[in-house]
Design a protein around this motif. Structure first.
Motif, PDB file in Angstrom:
ATOM      1  N   GLN A 232       2.119  47.409  11.990  1.00 49.94           N
ATOM      2  CA  GLN A 232       1.936  47.240  13.473  1.00 49.94           C
ATOM      3  C   GLN A 232       1.227  45.855  13.658  1.00 49.94           C
ATOM      4  OE1 GLN A 232      -1.311  49.166  15.311  1.00 49.94           O
ATOM      5  NE2 GLN A 232       0.082  50.412  16.467  1.00 49.94           N
ATOM      6  N   PRO A 233       2.131  44.989  14.567  1.00 54.14           N
ATOM      7  CA  PRO A 233       1.306  43.678  14.804  1.00 54.14           C
ATOM      8  C   PRO A 233       0.031  43.874  15.318  1.00 54.14           C
ATOM      9  CG  PRO A 233       3.657  44.012  15.558  1.00 54.14           C
ATOM     10  CD  PRO A 233       3.258  45.298  15.142  1.00 54.14           C
ATOM     11  N   LEU A 234      -0.572  42.870  15.047  1.00 57.02           N
ATOM     12  CA  LEU A 234      -1.960  42.587  15.647  1.00 57.02           C
ATOM     13  C   LEU A 234      -2.054  41.534  16.751  1.00 57.02           C
ATOM     14  CD1 LEU A 234      -4.982  43.430  15.678  1.00 57.02           C
ATOM     15  CD2 LEU A 234      -5.598  41.821  14.120  1.00 57.02           C
ATOM     16  N   TYR A 235      -2.187  41.852  18.024  1.00 57.72           N
ATOM     17  CA  TYR A 235      -2.479  40.906  19.100  1.00 57.72           C
ATOM     18  C   TYR A 235      -3.710  40.554  19.256  1.00 57.72           C
ATOM     19  CZ  TYR A 235       2.735  41.791  20.288  1.00 57.72           C
ATOM     20  OH  TYR A 235       4.233  41.687  20.352  1.00 57.72           O
ATOM     21  N   VAL A 236      -3.936  39.337  19.157  1.00 56.37           N
ATOM     22  CA  VAL A 236      -5.262  38.674  19.243  1.00 56.37           C
ATOM     23  C   VAL A 236      -5.211  37.755  20.645  1.00 56.37           C
ATOM     24  CG1 VAL A 236      -7.123  37.479  18.371  1.00 56.37           C
ATOM     25  CG2 VAL A 236      -5.406  38.806  16.752  1.00 56.37           C
ATOM     26  N   HIS A 237      -6.369  38.191  21.577  1.00 55.15           N
ATOM     27  CA  HIS A 237      -6.412  37.404  22.619  1.00 55.15           C
ATOM     28  C   HIS A 237      -7.511  36.164  22.560  1.00 55.15           C
ATOM     29  CE1 HIS A 237      -7.812  36.722  27.023  1.00 55.15           C
ATOM     30  NE2 HIS A 237      -6.919  35.930  26.839  1.00 55.15           N
ATOM     31  N   VAL A 238      -7.029  35.224  22.264  1.00 57.71           N
ATOM     32  CA  VAL A 238      -8.019  33.831  22.442  1.00 57.71           C
ATOM     33  C   VAL A 238      -7.387  32.737  22.903  1.00 57.71           C
ATOM     34  CG1 VAL A 238      -9.115  34.498  20.072  1.00 57.71           C
ATOM     35  CG2 VAL A 238      -6.725  33.435  20.001  1.00 57.71           C
ATOM     36  N   GLU A 239      -8.251  31.707  23.522  1.00 56.54           N
ATOM     37  CA  GLU A 239      -7.856  30.795  24.440  1.00 56.54           C
ATOM     38  C   GLU A 239      -8.385  29.702  23.658  1.00 56.54           C
ATOM     39  OE1 GLU A 239      -6.179  31.177  26.868  1.00 56.54           O
ATOM     40  OE2 GLU A 239      -6.550  33.257  27.529  1.00 56.54           O
ATOM     41  N   ARG A 240      -9.466  29.466  22.822  1.00 55.93           N
ATOM     42  CA  ARG A 240     -10.132  28.296  22.393  1.00 55.93           C
ATOM     43  C   ARG A 240      -9.535  27.837  21.010  1.00 55.93           C
ATOM     44  NH1 ARG A 240     -16.710  27.869  21.758  1.00 55.93           N
ATOM     45  NH2 ARG A 240     -16.136  28.826  19.822  1.00 55.93           N
ATOM     46  N   ALA A 241      -9.324  26.656  20.817  1.00 52.97           N
ATOM     47  CA  ALA A 241      -8.594  26.069  19.625  1.00 52.97           C
ATOM     48  C   ALA A 241      -9.356  26.722  18.406  1.00 52.97           C
ATOM     49  CB  ALA A 241      -8.614  24.578  19.656  1.00 52.97           C
ATOM     50  N   VAL A 260      -0.224  38.099  16.280  1.00 46.68           N
ATOM     51  CA  VAL A 260       0.496  37.232  17.409  1.00 46.68           C
ATOM     52  C   VAL A 260      -0.629  36.867  18.288  1.00 46.68           C
ATOM     53  CG1 VAL A 260       1.729  37.802  19.435  1.00 46.68           C
ATOM     54  CG2 VAL A 260       2.488  39.002  17.283  1.00 46.68           C
ATOM     55  N   ILE A 261      -0.659  35.393  18.725  1.00 38.42           N
ATOM     56  CA  ILE A 261      -1.886  34.907  19.249  1.00 38.42           C
ATOM     57  C   ILE A 261      -1.405  35.158  20.911  1.00 38.42           C
ATOM     58  CG2 ILE A 261      -3.032  32.972  20.136  1.00 38.42           C
ATOM     59  CD1 ILE A 261      -3.600  34.073  17.267  1.00 38.42           C
ATOM     60  N   VAL A 262      -2.304  35.439  21.846  1.00 38.49           N
ATOM     61  CA  VAL A 262      -2.052  35.789  23.145  1.00 38.49           C
ATOM     62  C   VAL A 262      -2.892  34.975  23.802  1.00 38.49           C
ATOM     63  CG1 VAL A 262      -2.136  37.665  25.176  1.00 38.49           C
ATOM     64  CG2 VAL A 262      -1.432  38.417  22.781  1.00 38.49           C
ATOM     65  N   GLY A 263      -2.463  34.273  24.904  1.00 34.80           N
ATOM     66  CA  GLY A 263      -3.192  33.294  25.761  1.00 34.80           C
ATOM     67  C   GLY A 263      -3.076  31.852  25.340  1.00 34.80           C
ATOM     68  N   ALA A 264      -3.905  31.468  24.310  1.00 32.11           N
ATOM     69  CA  ALA A 264      -3.816  30.127  23.585  1.00 32.11           C
ATOM     70  C   ALA A 264      -3.775  29.017  24.571  1.00 32.11           C
ATOM     71  CB  ALA A 264      -2.643  30.055  22.627  1.00 32.11           C
ATOM     72  N   THR A 265      -4.652  28.997  25.662  1.00 31.14           N
ATOM     73  CA  THR A 265      -4.789  27.833  26.299  1.00 31.14           C
ATOM     74  C   THR A 265      -4.986  26.548  25.651  1.00 31.14           C
ATOM     75  OG1 THR A 265      -5.618  29.244  28.154  1.00 31.14           O
ATOM     76  CG2 THR A 265      -6.035  26.916  28.413  1.00 31.14           C
ATOM     77  N   GLU A 266      -5.640  26.453  24.689  1.00 30.20           N
ATOM     78  CA  GLU A 266      -5.678  25.180  23.855  1.00 30.20           C
ATOM     79  C   GLU A 266      -4.838  25.370  22.609  1.00 30.20           C
ATOM     80  OE1 GLU A 266     -10.401  23.997  25.030  1.00 30.20           O
ATOM     81  OE2 GLU A 266      -9.778  24.620  22.859  1.00 30.20           O
TER      82      GLU A 266
END
Length: 429
Positions: A232-241, A260-266
């Motif tokens: 099962q994939p793990l969706y990780v919500h992060v924004e900062r590098a 799977v990275i969610v958000g990733a503004t940086e």
């Protein structure tokens, strides 16, 4: 007796829905396959048995098949929206119609939100009228960094929206995760690693006794077993590098993780690392203002720069109005005309809301393009789909034509030309 009547009614409704599926051909279209390629002039798509059987230029329509002349209009696959709350919320400010959060629940990772999705929720009808045919519904919040297990749905007007329950586990890190874990990113990462350790122990001894210092309920720990075993994939919500790097580092301890990275503004700051790790990103579409400290590196060129670096990136995190996905994708095309900015080609941008999310969600062999064997999700537009002024003319899901009416269209029709009588009196001007 009443139970049997209800079941019979439901079976009749499902049978009626299935009977609506028709074999069709849409001809004379400006046809978009959805795989990043350019539009095909005077293209044709043929759908039989709810599946695409042919699409492109010069496709021969079988004799006797119902044909729709697109008259040069744009025809595309249905939009695939990743990470949204469709079906969980009807009116956000009314608690009784809002199942997007469970901050008082005794469980976290074990929560299966597919049990709460309401196919009659108005946001589903509104998104469907905007060309959205598939979505990944994600939980928004619990009292833990683990927000529960998301589901894949179709937006067809029928009582069975869920196509894959427990499709992924969603976890909050970064600033939001820090708050949930006790006020610090240090605590959030300790909580995450401890939880994955507990899940690994249960995977090794599913029926055995647990150690006395566990923090998760057995049900929550068991829900994370598919995550640590890579099922099962793990969706990780992060924004900062820096937070993205920390998330990538999890695979050193738990090599089976499907991140799977969610958000990733940086994300653009760590694009090479993401590409090298082969970790896909469901990026927040556009952000050029540092709304928080973890987004100081915000730039509208974020998605374009990640794509240029070889990151598998699609647009995601559409909690507010998923039907606006084409507008965000169109803005990425506009960036190619802005000096020193990095955007996407038209084909890349449309793929970022069709085949791209489908690939990240693991359903690219089923939806997201008009290739042979894919679901008959077809949308006809009255203009360029990525232009804000364009609208949807017709929508098919699995070859079934869908209603485009919703609460908003009914209000528009009711008050477009109000008259005295049964309707409430219009405002005097």
């Amino acid at each position: 007796m009443s139970r049997r009547i209800m079941l019979a009614a439901l079976a009749a409704l499902l049978a009626g829905t299935a009977a609506q599926a028709q074999d069709i051909a849409v001809t004379n279209a400006r046809l978009v396959i959805g795989d990043g390629s350019a539009a095909i002039e005077r293209g044709t798509v043929v759908v039989r048995g709810g599946k695409v059987v042919a699409a492109g230029a010069g496709v021969i329509v079988p004799a006797g098949l119902r044909t729709i002349d697109a008259e040069g209009k744009w025809v595309t696959p249905g939009l695939v929206v990743a990470v949204t709350d469709l079906g969980l919320v009807d009116v956000g400010a009314v608690d009784g119609s809002n199942d997007s959060g469970a901050d008082k629940a005794p469980f976290s990772a074990a929560l299966d939100l597919s049990t709460a999705i309401n196919p009659a929720a108005q946001p589903i009808a509104i998104a469907r009228a905007g060309g959205v045919t598939r979505a990944a519904v994600a939980p928004l919040g619990t009292g833990s960094i683990f927000a529960g297990q998301g589901a894949l749905i179709d937006l067809g007007a029928d009582p069975q929206p869920v196509t894959r329950p427990r499709a992924f586990q969603y976890v909050e890190l970064g600033e939001d995760g820090a708050k949930l874990a006790g006020g610090s990113r240090i605590a959030a990462h300790a909580v995450l690693r401890n939880a994955l350790d507990e899940a690994r122990e249960i995977a090794a001894l599913p029926l055995g006794p647990r150690r006395t210092d566990v923090l998760l309920t057995r049900r929550d720990a068991a829900a994370l077993v598919p995550v640590v075993t890579g099922r099962q994939p793990l969706y990780v919500h992060v924004e900062r590098a820096a937070d993205i790097r920390m998330a990538l580092g999890l695979r050193q301890e738990f090599p089976a993780l499907k991140l799977v990275i969610v958000g990733a503004t940086e994300g653009w700051l760590v694009a090479r690392e993401l590409a090298a790790a082969g970790v896909p990103v469901l990026a927040t579409p556009l952000g050029d203002l540092p709304a928080s400290f973890e987004r100081l590196g915000a730039t509208q060129s974020n998605v374009g720069r990640m794509a240029a670096a070889g990151v598998k990136v699609a647009l995601g995190a559409f909690f507010d109005q998923p039907r606006y996905a084409p507008q965000f994708a169109g803005n990425l095309v506009a960036l190619t005309r802005v000096a020193r900015a990095t955007g996407l080609t038209w084909g890349q941008a449309f793929a970022a809301i069709s085949s791209g999310p489908a690939e990240v969600l693991g359903i690219a062999d089923q939806v997201g393009t008009l290739k042979s064997g894919r679901a008959g999700d077809v949308v006809i537009w009255d203009g360029d789909p990525l232009e804000a002024g364009s609208g949807v003319v017709r929508v098919f899901i699995d070859g079934v034509e869908q209603p485009l009416t919703n609460h908003q269209t009914r209000l528009k029709d009711r008050y477009a030309s109000p008259t005295e009588g049964a309707l409430p009196k219009a405002y005097d001007w």
